[in-house]
Design an enzyme around this catalytic site. Structure first.
Site, short mmCIF file in Angstrom:
data_model
loop_
_atom_site.label_atom_id
_atom_site.label_comp_id
_atom_site.label_asym_id
_atom_site.label_seq_id
_atom_site.Cartn_x
_atom_site.Cartn_y
_atom_site.Cartn_z
N ASP A 30 -37.77 80.30 13.79
CA ASP A 30 -36.55 81.06 13.54
C ASP A 30 -36.56 82.29 14.43
O ASP A 30 -37.61 82.91 14.63
CB ASP A 30 -36.45 81.47 12.06
CG ASP A 30 -35.02 81.80 11.67
OD1 ASP A 30 -34.39 80.98 10.96
OD2 ASP A 30 -34.52 82.87 12.09
N THR A 122 -24.66 70.53 9.77
CA THR A 122 -23.41 69.79 9.64
C THR A 122 -22.54 70.09 10.85
O THR A 122 -22.13 71.24 11.05
CB THR A 122 -22.69 70.19 8.34
OG1 THR A 122 -23.57 69.86 7.27
CG2 THR A 122 -21.38 69.46 8.19
N GLU A 151 -27.74 66.27 6.25
CA GLU A 151 -28.40 66.52 4.96
C GLU A 151 -27.37 66.45 3.84
O GLU A 151 -26.20 66.74 4.05
CB GLU A 151 -29.10 67.89 4.99
CG GLU A 151 -28.22 69.07 5.40
CD GLU A 151 -27.42 69.67 4.27
OE1 GLU A 151 -27.74 69.39 3.12
OE2 GLU A 151 -26.46 70.41 4.56
N LEU A 153 -28.10 67.95 0.66
CA LEU A 153 -28.85 68.72 -0.32
C LEU A 153 -27.93 69.62 -1.13
O LEU A 153 -27.15 70.37 -0.55
CB LEU A 153 -29.90 69.59 0.38
CG LEU A 153 -30.81 68.89 1.38
CD1 LEU A 153 -31.74 69.91 2.05
CD2 LEU A 153 -31.61 67.80 0.68
N GLY A 256 -13.06 73.31 -13.52
CA GLY A 256 -13.58 74.67 -13.46
C GLY A 256 -12.68 75.56 -12.63
O GLY A 256 -11.50 75.25 -12.40
N CYS A 263 -20.79 74.78 1.65
CA CYS A 263 -20.45 73.50 2.29
C CYS A 263 -19.01 73.05 2.10
O CYS A 263 -18.30 72.84 3.08
CB CYS A 263 -21.38 72.41 1.77
SG CYS A 263 -23.06 72.63 2.34
N LYS A 328 -22.34 78.66 -8.09
CA LYS A 328 -22.84 77.73 -9.10
C LYS A 328 -24.20 78.25 -9.56
O LYS A 328 -24.74 79.18 -8.93
CB LYS A 328 -22.92 76.32 -8.55
CG LYS A 328 -23.96 76.14 -7.46
CD LYS A 328 -24.08 74.69 -7.11
CE LYS A 328 -25.40 74.42 -6.43
NZ LYS A 328 -25.61 73.02 -6.15
N ARG A 335 -21.40 82.61 -1.13
CA ARG A 335 -20.39 82.21 -0.16
C ARG A 335 -19.22 81.48 -0.83
O ARG A 335 -19.44 80.53 -1.58
CB ARG A 335 -21.02 81.35 0.94
CG ARG A 335 -21.78 82.21 1.94
CD ARG A 335 -22.48 81.39 2.97
NE ARG A 335 -23.69 80.76 2.41
CZ ARG A 335 -24.51 79.99 3.12
NH1 ARG A 335 -24.25 79.72 4.37
NH2 ARG A 335 -25.58 79.48 2.56
C1 UDX Z 1 -22.68 70.31 -1.78
C2 UDX Z 1 -22.96 68.79 -1.80
O1 UDX Z 1 -23.12 68.37 -3.16
C3 UDX Z 1 -24.16 68.47 -0.98
O2 UDX Z 1 -24.39 67.07 -0.96
C4 UDX Z 1 -23.87 68.97 0.43
O3 UDX Z 1 -24.82 68.62 1.35
C5 UDX Z 1 -23.65 70.48 0.41
O4 UDX Z 1 -22.54 70.74 -0.43
P1 UDX Z 1 -23.57 72.47 -3.01
O5 UDX Z 1 -22.50 73.20 -2.28
O6 UDX Z 1 -24.94 73.05 -3.05
O7 UDX Z 1 -23.73 71.00 -2.43
O8 UDX Z 1 -23.13 72.38 -4.52
P2 UDX Z 1 -22.47 71.32 -5.52
O9 UDX Z 1 -23.36 71.16 -6.68
O10 UDX Z 1 -22.02 70.11 -4.83
O11 UDX Z 1 -21.19 72.17 -6.02
C6 UDX Z 1 -20.20 72.64 -5.13
C7 UDX Z 1 -19.11 73.35 -5.86
O12 UDX Z 1 -18.33 72.47 -6.64
C8 UDX Z 1 -19.57 74.45 -6.83
O13 UDX Z 1 -18.71 75.55 -6.71
C9 UDX Z 1 -19.45 73.80 -8.18
O14 UDX Z 1 -19.26 74.72 -9.22
C10 UDX Z 1 -18.23 72.94 -7.97
N1 UDX Z 1 -18.16 71.79 -8.88
C11 UDX Z 1 -19.06 70.77 -8.76
C12 UDX Z 1 -17.16 71.73 -9.85
O15 UDX Z 1 -16.34 72.66 -9.96
N2 UDX Z 1 -17.09 70.62 -10.64
C13 UDX Z 1 -17.96 69.59 -10.53
O16 UDX Z 1 -17.81 68.60 -11.29
C14 UDX Z 1 -18.98 69.65 -9.57
#
Ligand code: UDX
Length: 438
Positions: A30, A122, A151, A153, A256, A263, A328, A335
């Site tokens: 890094d 990405t 990825e 993740l 929600g 992402c 979350k 972000r």
């Molecule tokens: C996401 C993807 O799941 C992951 O595969 C990708 O590579 C990166 O983006 P992440 O952003 O870490 O991961 O969180 P995720 O658990 O997917 O939640 C994203 C957002 O959606 C959060 O704000 C969460 O609160 C919201 N969400 C998720 C909902 O509002 N309802 C749901 O049922 C699921």
């Protein structure tokens, strides 16, 4: 195999530590010396459950090292991963690829032998072609295959997602690339993780299509939640009722305050830009982006409406407590968190905002200059005219509702994550408002 991970951010660090745990020899590079210094001292630059322990174990085993020197990291590596950031470019929503291209140039200049260069960041369709061109034009004398390996993740569950993936996607244009990636992921093949070999451009698009689809699923249920409120139906039962259909599936159907994070907002926008560039439309995703943007601020208006119907009248001069700020739980990531828009909408209406988050306050404070940070959940709700549950941290799943009813100035709980049972919340003496349910 020696693996070099360029970029020790979220993706690079988690992936690097997991590859080391599989037995590979991993160097994370890094450019930020303070980050590398902290990693040497065992201090993680991000909050991710299990990461500190994983890093410590693999450093101790001699399989994971950190450096600011790209030349040192790349020397002798059979696979060099690019895991640098691709933020939304200011102004036009395109992914900013300058870090990816700079990494490609540096890698080309420092390779000491044949290698596969893997884009894990990405990146829009066609980025792999450009990385290949950059490496070729740099006059690199070695055999180089450029591969895409997106990825998937989730923050907060990243290590589990890496080690037990639903699938591994590899976009490679030649056998050398495919064979090297097979070796890199061999420990996961043994666990029978499905692996999809495809073309590089297809692989790049899979990542965007996956995230756009998930964002669409969430936005769909959020709009159904609004409809539930209008017609007196229950969105949680609707989610269950449709999610039990195997073709739909139960996940990502929790209504929600709108999706946030590093992402979905960025990747949906970047997908739209790619579509525009190729003169096509992805109208569903266009609608998803617009609906989700509007929803975050609408949640502020929902709180204001709840306060008015709770006998409070004007919001001006009142205090609102926000429980949870991160986009979350189990992350400190702020972000595009819905809390940012919600707090702003409330402050614009003249309310004072007090907040508490188990991990996010340090990063949130500079982003929310008008908001007072509290020491814990109960300190936040003291004298609040409305308590808003924004992020479903475990610590907020078993709050003492009677205590909230007693200690808040107005016993109003707006539960934007549908964590509580409405009957129980009301029995505790609260006016209870949630999303898509009575
Ligand atoms: C996401 C993807 O799941 C992951 O595969 C990708 O590579 C990166 O983006 P992440 O952003 O870490 O991961 O969180 P995720 O658990 O997917 O939640 C994203 C957002 O959606 C959060 O704000 C969460 O609160 C919201 N969400 C998720 C909902 O509002 N309802 C749901 O049922 C699921």
């Amino acid at each position: 195999m020696k693996i070099c991970m360029v970029g020790a951010g979220y993706v690079g660090l988690v992936s690097g530590a997991c590859f080391a745990d599989f037995g590979h020899d991993v160097v994370c590079v890094d450019a930020d010396p303070s980050k590398i210094e902290r990693l040497h001292a065992g201090v993680m630059p991000i909050y991710e459950p299990g990461l500190e322990d994983l890093v410590r174990r693999n450093v101790a085993a001699g399989r994971l090292t950190f450096t600011t020197s790209l030349a040192e990291g790349v020397a002798g590596a059979g696979a060099v991963f690019i895991g640098v950031g691709t933020p939304s470019r200011r102004g036009d929503g395109h992914a900013d690829l300058s870090y990816v291209y700079a990494a490609a140039r540096d890698i080309a200049a420092n390779l000491t032998g044949d290698a596969v260069v893997v884009t894990k960041s990405t990146v829009p369709v066609g980025t792999g072609d450009e990385v290949e061109r950059i490496i070729r034009e740099a006059g690199c004398p070695h055999r180089v295959s450029v591969v895409s390996n997106p990825e998937f993740l989730r923050e907060g569950a990243a290590i589990g997602d890496f080690k037990r993936p639903d699938r591994i996607v590899i976009g490679a244009e030649d056998e050398y690339g495919r064979e090297t990636m097979r070796e890199v992921y061999r420990p996961l093949f043994l666990n029978q993780a499905p692996i999809l070999f495809t073309g590089r451009r297809t692989s790049e698009l899979i990542k965007y299509a996956a995230n756009a689809f998930l964002a669409t699923k969430i936005t769909f249920i959020n709009e159904i939640a609004d409809l539930c409120e209008a017609v007196g139906a229950d969105v949680q039962d609707v989610s269950r009722g449709i999610g039990l259909d195997n073709r739909i599936g139960p996940k990502f159907l929790h209504a929600g305050p709108g999706y946030g994070g590093s992402c979905f907002p960025k990747d949906t926008l970047a997908l739209l830009k790619t579509a525009q560039d190729y003169d096509t439309h992805v109208r569903i995703v266009e609608a998803v982006v617009a609906v989700n943007d509007n929803r975050k601020r609408a949640m502020g208006r929902k709180v204001i409406a709840a306060m008015a119907s709770c006998g409070g009248g004007e919001v001006r001069g009142k205090t609102v407590a926000l429980l949870g700020l991160t986009f979350k739980p189990n992350t400190d990531d702020m972000r595009d968190a819905p809390s940012l828009a919600i707090a702003q909408a409330l402050m614009d209406a003249g309310a004072s905002v007090v907040a508490y988050d188990p991990e996010g306050m340090e990063l949130a404070a500079p982003m929310l200059p008008g908001v007072t940070m509290a020491a814990n959940a109960y300190a936040a709700i003291e004298n609040a005219d409305a308590v808003v549950l924004v992020t479903e941290w475990d610590a907020f799943r078993a709050l003492d509702l009677k205590r909230i009813a007693r200690e808040a100035a107005t016993p109003l709980l707006v539960d934007l994550r549908n964590v509580y049972n409405p009957a129980e919340a009301r029995a505790a003496g609260l006016t209870y408002v949630s999303v898509g349910r009575d």
